[in-house]
Scaffold this motif. Structure first.
Motif, PDB file in Angstrom:
ATOM      1  N   HIS A  31       0.859  -1.185   0.000  1.00 55.09           N
ATOM      2  CA  HIS A  31       0.000   0.000   0.000  1.00 55.09           C
ATOM      3  C   HIS A  31       0.890   1.228   0.000  1.00 55.09           C
ATOM      4  O   HIS A  31       1.711   1.415   0.902  1.00 55.09           O
ATOM      5  CB  HIS A  31      -0.909   0.002   1.227  1.00 55.09           C
ATOM      6  N   GLU A  32       0.756   2.060  -1.019  1.00 55.01           N
ATOM      7  CA  GLU A  32       1.530   3.298  -1.143  1.00 55.01           C
ATOM      8  C   GLU A  32       0.608   4.491  -0.989  1.00 55.01           C
ATOM      9  O   GLU A  32      -0.456   4.565  -1.609  1.00 55.01           O
ATOM     10  CB  GLU A  32       2.200   3.360  -2.521  1.00 55.01           C
ATOM     11  N   GLU A  33       0.992   5.432  -0.124  1.00 53.95           N
ATOM     12  CA  GLU A  33       0.237   6.665   0.053  1.00 53.95           C
ATOM     13  C   GLU A  33       0.959   7.790  -0.673  1.00 53.95           C
ATOM     14  O   GLU A  33       2.125   8.072  -0.396  1.00 53.95           O
ATOM     15  CB  GLU A  33       0.102   7.025   1.532  1.00 53.95           C
ATOM     16  N   ARG A 189      -5.332  15.599   0.417  1.00 59.33           N
ATOM     17  CA  ARG A 189      -5.789  14.456  -0.378  1.00 59.33           C
ATOM     18  C   ARG A 189      -4.678  13.415  -0.474  1.00 59.33           C
ATOM     19  O   ARG A 189      -3.490  13.761  -0.491  1.00 59.33           O
ATOM     20  CB  ARG A 189      -6.162  14.877  -1.797  1.00 59.33           C
ATOM     21  N   ILE A 190      -5.055  12.156  -0.544  1.00 60.90           N
ATOM     22  CA  ILE A 190      -4.100  11.069  -0.701  1.00 60.90           C
ATOM     23  C   ILE A 190      -4.572  10.153  -1.828  1.00 60.90           C
ATOM     24  O   ILE A 190      -5.726   9.723  -1.847  1.00 60.90           O
ATOM     25  CB  ILE A 190      -3.969  10.228   0.583  1.00 60.90           C
ATOM     26  N   MET A 191      -3.675   9.873  -2.764  1.00 54.89           N
ATOM     27  CA  MET A 191      -3.929   8.830  -3.748  1.00 54.89           C
ATOM     28  C   MET A 191      -3.334   7.545  -3.184  1.00 54.89           C
ATOM     29  O   MET A 191      -2.120   7.437  -2.980  1.00 54.89           O
ATOM     30  CB  MET A 191      -3.295   9.161  -5.094  1.00 54.89           C
ATOM     31  N   ASN A 192      -4.196   6.577  -2.887  1.00 51.90           N
ATOM     32  CA  ASN A 192      -3.753   5.299  -2.339  1.00 51.90           C
ATOM     33  C   ASN A 192      -3.568   4.294  -3.482  1.00 51.90           C
ATOM     34  O   ASN A 192      -4.481   4.099  -4.297  1.00 51.90           O
ATOM     35  CB  ASN A 192      -4.793   4.761  -1.357  1.00 51.90           C
ATOM     36  N   VAL A 193      -2.405   3.687  -3.532  1.00 48.07           N
ATOM     37  CA  VAL A 193      -2.098   2.688  -4.555  1.00 48.07           C
ATOM     38  C   VAL A 193      -1.903   1.343  -3.860  1.00 48.07           C
ATOM     39  O   VAL A 193      -1.009   1.178  -3.033  1.00 48.07           O
ATOM     40  CB  VAL A 193      -0.823   3.063  -5.336  1.00 48.07           C
ATOM     41  N   TYR A 194      -2.757   0.378  -4.175  1.00 52.34           N
ATOM     42  CA  TYR A 194      -2.682  -0.957  -3.592  1.00 52.34           C
ATOM     43  C   TYR A 194      -2.227  -1.946  -4.666  1.00 52.34           C
ATOM     44  O   TYR A 194      -2.685  -1.890  -5.802  1.00 52.34           O
ATOM     45  CB  TYR A 194      -4.052  -1.396  -3.069  1.00 52.34           C
ATOM     46  N   GLU A 195      -1.331  -2.838  -4.276  1.00 51.67           N
ATOM     47  CA  GLU A 195      -0.877  -3.870  -5.209  1.00 51.67           C
ATOM     48  C   GLU A 195      -1.035  -5.233  -4.556  1.00 51.67           C
ATOM     49  O   GLU A 195      -0.595  -5.443  -3.418  1.00 51.67           O
ATOM     50  CB  GLU A 195       0.572  -3.655  -5.618  1.00 51.67           C
TER      51      GLU A 195
END
Length: 229
Positions: A31-33, A189-195
């Motif tokens: 998980h990248e914030e 704001r945060i764009m959350n990137v889940y892999e």
């Protein structure tokens, strides 16, 4: 070096806990914030103490001159040419040998980051999305880290933009501190990137109040007071 040798070396250097955490993030779930930041293009950059650097030539990146990335960014040549073909504004800084030692990009429209995060970054009218900034190691800690940005800002201001926006990884402390020094403000704001399993990616935007960067700011010095006897 084989996979087992690399794994053994990582265990010796980082320990079992860090190694298992890295394996989990790479092969199972991560998980990248990405924190959204913004800044106007006309307010002067606050004073800073960075080393000077030798004169460099600033050139707009085109499909034809992207070959200048070969020496220091050899794996990016085609990516640089592709971004130029797509109409994004890119600057590279060339040394006296004609090799690119730094670069940065700006998008005055919604940007699809297919080369790294894989998501869309929306851009409002009057804004531009700044991305891809990088310097070779020899220029780390120099004023080039500021100049590469401000010269792009001038170019985008000429294109009618008034605000720069970008995202910064929440764990990248040096980059966050650079944003603070440069005068960026948090958007909340945060764009959350889940892999998942190193294959599927999912994206979600969340919001927060207050500041995520206050802990990184240098405390203000209190004025000296005379001792009272």
């Amino acid at each position: 070096m084989s996979v087992l040798q690399k794994l053994s070396q990582h265990i010796r250097q980082k320990g079992w806990r860090a190694t298992l955490n890295k394996i989990w993030k790479h092969y199972v779930f991560s998980h990248e914030e990405l924190l959204w930041m913004e800044r106007d293009l006309v307010t002067p950059v606050p004073p800073y103490k960075l080393r000077p650097y030798p004169p460099l030539q600033v050139v707009r990146i085109t499909p034809e001159n992207a070959v200048a990335f070969t020496r220091y960014f050899g794996d990016r040549v085609e990516t640089m040419a592709e971004l130029a073909r797509e109409g994004y504004t890119g600057h590279m800084h060339l040394d006296d040998k004609g090799d690119a030692v730094a670069f940065i990009w700006g998008a005055a429209r919604n940007y699809h980051d297919k080369h790294y995060y894989g998501c869309w970054f929306p851009v409002k009218e009057g804004e531009f999305f700044e991305f891809g900034g990088e310097l070779t190691r020899a220029y780390w800690g120099t004023a080039l880290s500021m100049d590469v940005q401000t010269q792009l800002w001038k170019a985008m201001l000429d294109q009618g933009c008034h605000t720069v926006v970008d995202v910064c990884e929440s764990h990248n402390v040096p980059a966050l501190k650079l944003h603070i020094r440069t005068g960026y403000k948090e958007q909340g704001r945060i764009m959350n990137v889940y892999e998942l399993f190193g294959r599927w990616r999912f994206y979600r935007e969340t919001h927060y109040s207050g500041s995520r960067l206050d802990a990184l700011r240098k405390p203000a010095r209190e004025p000296a007071t005379a001792a009272v006897s």
